[in-house]
Design a protein around this motif. Structure first.
Motif, PDB file in Angstrom:
ATOM      1  N   GLU A   1       5.262 -13.307   2.195  1.00  0.00           N
ATOM      2  CA  GLU A   1       4.897 -12.778   0.877  1.00  0.00           C
ATOM      3  C   GLU A   1       5.078 -11.256   0.888  1.00  0.00           C
ATOM      4  O   GLU A   1       5.279 -10.656   1.935  1.00  0.00           O
ATOM      5  N   VAL A   2       5.003 -10.659  -0.292  1.00  0.00           N
ATOM      6  CA  VAL A   2       5.142  -9.206  -0.376  1.00  0.00           C
ATOM      7  C   VAL A   2       4.042  -8.547   0.458  1.00  0.00           C
ATOM      8  O   VAL A   2       2.851  -8.806   0.233  1.00  0.00           O
ATOM      9  N   PRO A   3       4.411  -7.707   1.431  1.00  0.00           N
ATOM     10  CA  PRO A   3       3.397  -7.061   2.264  1.00  0.00           C
ATOM     11  C   PRO A   3       2.475  -6.167   1.429  1.00  0.00           C
ATOM     12  O   PRO A   3       2.838  -5.701   0.351  1.00  0.00           O
TER      13      PRO A   3
ATOM     14  N   GLY B   1      -6.615   3.705   4.142  1.00  0.00           N
ATOM     15  CA  GLY B   1      -8.076   3.732   4.075  1.00  0.00           C
ATOM     16  C   GLY B   1      -8.577   2.517   3.330  1.00  0.00           C
ATOM     17  O   GLY B   1      -8.307   1.370   3.711  1.00  0.00           O
ATOM     18  N   ARG B   2      -9.295   2.717   2.199  1.00  0.00           N
ATOM     19  CA  ARG B   2      -9.832   1.618   1.410  1.00  0.00           C
ATOM     20  C   ARG B   2      -8.930   1.244   0.227  1.00  0.00           C
ATOM     21  O   ARG B   2      -9.232   0.300  -0.498  1.00  0.00           O
ATOM     22  N   ARG B   3      -7.837   2.003   0.036  1.00  0.00           N
ATOM     23  CA  ARG B   3      -6.909   1.707  -1.071  1.00  0.00           C
ATOM     24  C   ARG B   3      -5.782   0.819  -0.569  1.00  0.00           C
ATOM     25  O   ARG B   3      -5.290   0.981   0.558  1.00  0.00           O
ATOM     26  N   SER B   4      -5.337  -0.122  -1.391  1.00  0.00           N
ATOM     27  CA  SER B   4      -4.244  -0.996  -1.006  1.00  0.00           C
ATOM     28  C   SER B   4      -3.489  -1.477  -2.236  1.00  0.00           C
ATOM     29  O   SER B   4      -4.053  -1.639  -3.310  1.00  0.00           O
ATOM     30  N   ILE B   5      -2.151  -1.690  -2.059  1.00  0.00           N
ATOM     31  CA  ILE B   5      -1.304  -2.227  -3.117  1.00  0.00           C
ATOM     32  C   ILE B   5      -0.234  -3.108  -2.491  1.00  0.00           C
ATOM     33  O   ILE B   5       0.132  -2.947  -1.315  1.00  0.00           O
ATOM     34  N   ASP B   6       0.285  -4.077  -3.272  1.00  0.00           N
ATOM     35  CA  ASP B   6       1.445  -4.823  -2.822  1.00  0.00           C
ATOM     36  C   ASP B   6       2.649  -3.893  -2.864  1.00  0.00           C
ATOM     37  O   ASP B   6       2.885  -3.204  -3.856  1.00  0.00           O
ATOM     38  N   PHE B   7       3.413  -3.908  -1.770  1.00  0.00           N
ATOM     39  CA  PHE B   7       4.493  -2.915  -1.649  1.00  0.00           C
ATOM     40  C   PHE B   7       5.772  -3.648  -1.206  1.00  0.00           C
ATOM     41  O   PHE B   7       5.942  -3.956  -0.053  1.00  0.00           O
TER      42      PHE B   7
END
Length: 280
Positions: free
Chosen positions: A267-269, A274-280
């Motif tokens: 799947e899209v990694p 830190g505490r922020r995250s997004i599909d990239f």
């Protein structure tokens, strides 16, 4: 005038006459002897003009071989089969490079003046030599050469020069309708038929790009997705761009195995800082 210089001047006159006469008599522009060897007249063999054209082409081949050969120690002119082959060195540069020679100076390079024109007009340039990287303000182009098949023709110092389709597209994108532009482009500013010159000039490329007023990165033609990205950066201006570039310089992006780990993900990694995250 010495023997070598006489042959050089004679050769230049022959080449210039050949370029004009071929276009007039055959109706086809030729840049290399290889193209002339591969040319097939679009006439039936029974046609009288076919024989005349074959004879004419044969004479031109002999003329071009004479014009692009170097004198041996005995004064003879050996045959040259392919002037595009870097291994088939004549010892003399071909146009336009024979008219814009380089010395062995540490900062000796050629620059290209891209003359004004509309997007669809033929590309016309002037090539000139400088002996100091600070003598002119210039922009250095970074791009992908692209395939060599079916090259495009541009005009440099009144000579036809074959370039890749991608470079032609870059030149059309960079050209202004009213003002000329001074550029350094490896495929044009370096004589690609000279191994010695390529070795010397490639060794200076770090300094050439460092001294450039600006480095221009050509990614290719516009698309719907590229327009969206450029519009985003135009709206958010430089701080966002700088922040994004800084992110790309984090150690993860420099790891050799990153490409394999990223591409093979089912799947899209997800990118995490830190505490922020997004599909990239």
């Amino acid at each position: 005038m010495g023997n070598e210089e006489e042959i050089r001047e004679f050769r230049k006159r022959l080449l210039k006459q050949l370029l004009l006469r071929l276009t007039q008599d055959v109706g086809e522009p030729f840049n290399t002897l290889a193209e002339l060897n591969e040319f097939e007249p679009k006439l039936s063999e029974e046609d009288d003009d076919h024989t005349k054209l074959q004879t004419l082409i044969s004479r031109y081949k002999d003329l071009l071989e004479l014009a692009t050969s170097k004198a041996s120690s005995s004064g003879n002119l050996p045959s040259l089969k392919n002037i595009n082959d870097p291994l088939a060195q004549t010892g003399m540069p071909l146009p336009p490079y024979d008219e814009v020679t380089l010395t062995t100076g540490p900062e000796d390079i050629r620059l290209l003046q891209l003359l004004p024109g509309t997007y669809d007009e033929p590309i016309v340039c002037n090539l000139f030599q400088i002996d100091s990287l600070t003598l002119y303000e210039y922009e250095a182009l970074s791009y992908v050469w692209g395939p060599n098949e079916n090259p495009s023709v541009i005009y440099v110092n009144d000579w036809q020069l074959a370039v890749t389709k991608n470079l032609e597209m870059a030149l059309r994108s960079l050209r202004d309708e009213n003002n000329s532009r001074i550029l350094w482009i490896d495929a044009i500013c370096i004589d690609q038929t000279s191994i010695l010159e390529k070795t010397e000039q490639v060794g200076r490329m770090g300094d050439i790009y460092k001294a450039a007023k600006k480095v221009l990165v050509f990614l290719g033609p516009e698309s719907e997705t590229s327009d969206s990205v450029f519009q985003f950066f135009e709206k958010h201006h430089l701080p966002i761009v700088q922040a994004f570039v800084e992110l790309l310089f984090r150690p993860w992006f420099s790891r050799i195995w990153v490409r394999q780990e990223y591409i093979r993900a089912a799947e899209v990694p997800r990118l995490i800082c830190g505490r922020r995250s997004i599909d990239f």
